[in-house]
Scaffold this motif. Sequence first.
Motif, mmCIF file in Angstrom:
data_model
loop_
_atom_site.group_PDB
_atom_site.id
_atom_site.type_symbol
_atom_site.label_atom_id
_atom_site.label_comp_id
_atom_site.label_asym_id
_atom_site.label_seq_id
_atom_site.Cartn_x
_atom_site.Cartn_y
_atom_site.Cartn_z
ATOM 1 N N VAL A 123 0.855 -1.191 0.000
ATOM 2 C CA VAL A 123 0.000 0.000 0.000
ATOM 3 C C VAL A 123 0.885 1.233 0.000
ATOM 4 O O VAL A 123 1.897 1.274 0.713
ATOM 5 N N LEU A 181 0.529 5.332 0.702
ATOM 6 C CA LEU A 181 -0.379 6.324 1.283
ATOM 7 C C LEU A 181 0.050 7.728 0.885
ATOM 8 O O LEU A 181 1.184 8.129 1.114
ATOM 9 N N GLY A 205 -1.776 3.591 8.045
ATOM 10 C CA GLY A 205 -0.688 2.662 8.316
ATOM 11 C C GLY A 205 -0.456 2.429 9.791
ATOM 12 O O GLY A 205 -0.015 1.340 10.197
ATOM 13 N N VAL A 235 0.682 -7.073 5.230
ATOM 14 C CA VAL A 235 0.709 -5.831 4.462
ATOM 15 C C VAL A 235 2.050 -5.132 4.654
ATOM 16 O O VAL A 235 2.604 -5.105 5.760
ATOM 17 N N CYS A 254 3.505 -1.244 3.844
ATOM 18 C CA CYS A 254 2.881 0.053 3.585
ATOM 19 C C CYS A 254 3.929 1.159 3.568
ATOM 20 O O CYS A 254 4.803 1.217 4.436
ATOM 21 N N GLN A 285 4.315 5.009 4.107
ATOM 22 C CA GLN A 285 3.664 6.225 4.614
ATOM 23 C C GLN A 285 4.330 7.432 3.966
ATOM 24 O O GLN A 285 5.264 8.016 4.494
ATOM 25 N N VAL A 293 -7.924 -4.028 0.835
ATOM 26 C CA VAL A 293 -6.734 -4.818 1.150
ATOM 27 C C VAL A 293 -7.123 -6.258 1.489
ATOM 28 O O VAL A 293 -6.494 -7.218 1.019
#
Length: 283
Positions: free
Chosen positions: A26, A28, A36, A75, A77, A79, A269
């Motif tokens: 992911v 963001l 997150g 996951v 992620c 940020q 997700v």
Amino acid sequence: MTTLSELDEAVRVIRHHVPAPPTVGVVLGSGLGGWGDALADLVKLPYAEIPGMPRAAVVGHAGFFCAGRVGDVPVACLQGRAHLYEGHPLAKVVFGVRVLARLGCRAVLLTNAAGGIHHGFAAGDLMLLIDHLNLMGKNPLVGPNDDALGKRFPDMTYAHDPRLLELARAAASEAGVPLREGVYAALLGPSYETPAEIRMLRTLGADAVGMSTVPEIIALRHMGVPAAAISCITNLAAGLTRRELDHAEVEETARKARARFSALLSAWVRRAGEDAAARSSAS
């Protein structure tokens, strides 16, 4: 062009802290990084500790690699992201998503803040990207091609993965979150567009405009990793209101949309992770 060895050195450091491979990656965007911090079993690593990772310097981009779970889905992620307008080479702009791919992510979901061009859009709307216009004047694949990363001329017909788009629609229905759809135009920035440029973009078929995401989509397509993206429409583009555009407005609108965005992203997700697991076991 980023080399495989540079990517794998970053992966080696991350795996020292997070040995289990993630299923879904992911990214963001502006003002959306709080999602997150809500990951289960959260592990956070500053970008400064990851070799080759560019620093995120724009307000609203925290600059942390996060790992954890959404339900049973592992996951990874990001940020915040680096932007081309900050002066980074394009290879660095896409470095983070290439790391997600090398970590083993079987799908990457991207988010961003965007200006609304479509007459029916309002600040706070969420828009699923069904296609894009690359008007940055740059492409992350320019230069010598590393066949270990991907082929020289990747097809972009399904750059926005159709299966992930369907899963986003299903997630929006599950979460009870209205989800617009449209074409995203990527411009270099950092200045916002003029009213004439917005009229041009509308003529070209754009529904929203921003300064990111498209290079990442191209890099992921190059590596064969399914990807898709959602924009938070944080302001109406130049000429559509009488107010001057301001980054603080972008952050504030993203903050107000956070609950709806988080519910949608979490559901997306989960569905993407379950779909990846099902396809893996079927093969």
